[in-house]
Design an enzyme around this catalytic site. Structure first.
Site, mmCIF file in Angstrom:
data_model
loop_
_atom_site.group_PDB
_atom_site.id
_atom_site.type_symbol
_atom_site.label_atom_id
_atom_site.label_comp_id
_atom_site.label_asym_id
_atom_site.label_seq_id
_atom_site.Cartn_x
_atom_site.Cartn_y
_atom_site.Cartn_z
ATOM 1 N N SER A 1 0.816 -1.210 0.000
ATOM 2 C CA SER A 1 0.000 0.000 0.000
ATOM 3 C C SER A 1 0.855 1.268 0.000
ATOM 4 O O SER A 1 2.006 1.268 0.440
ATOM 5 C CB SER A 1 -0.909 0.019 1.230
ATOM 6 O OG SER A 1 -1.689 -1.141 1.285
HETATM 7 N N1 SAH Z 1 -0.054 -4.921 4.171
HETATM 8 C C1 SAH Z 1 0.523 -5.395 2.942
HETATM 9 C C2 SAH Z 1 -0.462 -5.235 1.821
HETATM 10 C C3 SAH Z 1 -0.609 -6.474 1.083
HETATM 11 S S1 SAH Z 1 -1.902 -6.525 -0.132
HETATM 12 C C4 SAH Z 1 1.816 -4.669 2.663
HETATM 13 O O1 SAH Z 1 2.052 -3.622 3.251
HETATM 14 O O2 SAH Z 1 2.623 -5.158 1.860
HETATM 15 C C5 SAH Z 1 -3.089 -7.566 0.635
HETATM 16 C C6 SAH Z 1 -2.626 -8.922 1.053
HETATM 17 O O3 SAH Z 1 -3.749 -9.626 1.573
HETATM 18 C C7 SAH Z 1 -2.105 -9.791 -0.105
HETATM 19 O O4 SAH Z 1 -0.809 -10.223 0.226
HETATM 20 C C8 SAH Z 1 -3.089 -10.951 -0.167
HETATM 21 O O5 SAH Z 1 -2.503 -12.178 -0.544
HETATM 22 C C9 SAH Z 1 -3.612 -10.985 1.256
HETATM 23 N N2 SAH Z 1 -4.889 -11.651 1.452
HETATM 24 C C10 SAH Z 1 -6.005 -11.617 0.680
HETATM 25 N N3 SAH Z 1 -6.987 -12.368 1.210
HETATM 26 C C11 SAH Z 1 -6.482 -12.909 2.368
HETATM 27 C C12 SAH Z 1 -6.997 -13.777 3.383
HETATM 28 N N4 SAH Z 1 -8.241 -14.271 3.351
HETATM 29 N N5 SAH Z 1 -6.186 -14.106 4.405
HETATM 30 C C13 SAH Z 1 -4.926 -13.632 4.487
HETATM 31 N N6 SAH Z 1 -4.375 -12.812 3.560
HETATM 32 C C14 SAH Z 1 -5.141 -12.438 2.520
#
Ligand code: SAH
Length: 217
Positions: free
Chosen positions: A65
């Site tokens: 993000s």
């Molecule tokens: N906070 C992260 C943002 C990652 S984007 C950062 O700063 O890099 C969102 C993430 O949520 C992705 O890695 C995706 O694989 C994960 N995600 C999506 N659905 C999910 C679920 N049900 N349980 C765990 N992770 C999930």
């Protein structure tokens, strides 16, 4: 000539130009953003842009993000230092690292194994020792360690899953993007003794929360 990036300078500029003018004022949050090395969490070829004002691709179709969004969500949790925090969507581990500097312990769930393993090794290499990561469907939370004083969901959900409210301590805070698969409203839920108080903060765009209580694959 070899250009050497002064990442510390870039971080300081990110805080001054992107966070402070938009209302991030929690001193501990600002200090954390000055310290955590965001460039260590982005793909090597994108490091030069690690401190710019936008999200970046992480691989596996996921994104890290925008710094401001990470800061806004973090500030909403109002962490004082003693909390146990649940994070859903470890991704790169950058948000995880920020949370780890502001709380006692972070429990983070990621559904994509490759991302979880990479984040785990980056965080260990950088010396964070109060983080536990597991590969699972985070829409079910992480029941064994509940309740949490704070829960942060960094993927967009069609609703507020009941599981999160159940795993939140009374007096605790949950921040979650809620909406369609393409745009959401950043939503804050405060669990009070007589029920949950919900506030809508701003529009946002996150990758979908995929799982039992989220979007179907
Ligand atoms: N906070 C992260 C943002 C990652 S984007 C950062 O700063 O890099 C969102 C993430 O949520 C992705 O890695 C995706 O694989 C994960 N995600 C999506 N659905 C999910 C679920 N049900 N349980 C765990 N992770 C999930």
């Amino acid at each position: 000539m070899i250009a050497i990036m002064d990442y510390g300078l870039l971080r300081d500029r990110m805080v001054r130009e992107q966070l402070v003018p938009r209302g991030i004022s929690d001193k501990r949050v600002l200090r954390s953003f000055r310290g955590v090395e965001r460039h260590e969490f982005v793909p090597p070829d994108l490091r030069g842009g690690a401190y710019e004002d936008h999200p970046l691709p992480l691989g596996e179709g996921q994104t890290i993000s925008q710094p401001y969004m990470v800061a806004l969500m973090t500030q909403c949790l109002a962490l004082k230092g003693g909390e146990r925090v649940l994070e859903i969507g470890t991704g790169s581990g950058y948000q995880t690292a920020i949370l780890a500097t502001l709380s006692k312990e972070v429990f983070s769930v990621e559904r994509v194994k490759g991302l979880a393993k990479k984040a785990e090794s980056t965080l260990a290499r950088l010396g964070y020792d109060n983080i536990r990561i597991k590969v699972d469907d985070g829409t079910l939370g992480w029941r064994e360690n509940a309740p949490y004083e704070a829960i942060i969901v960094t993927a967009g959900s069609p609703k507020i899953p009941e599981t999160y409210i159940a795993q939140l301590e009374t007096g605790g805070r949950l921040v979650i993007p809620v909406g369609t698969a393409f745009s959401q409203i950043l939503t804050l839920v405060e669990k009070k003794p007589d029920g949950a108080v919900i506030s809508e903060l701003c529009g946002c765009v996150f990758v979908p929360l995929v799982g039992k209580e989220g979007w179907k694959e």
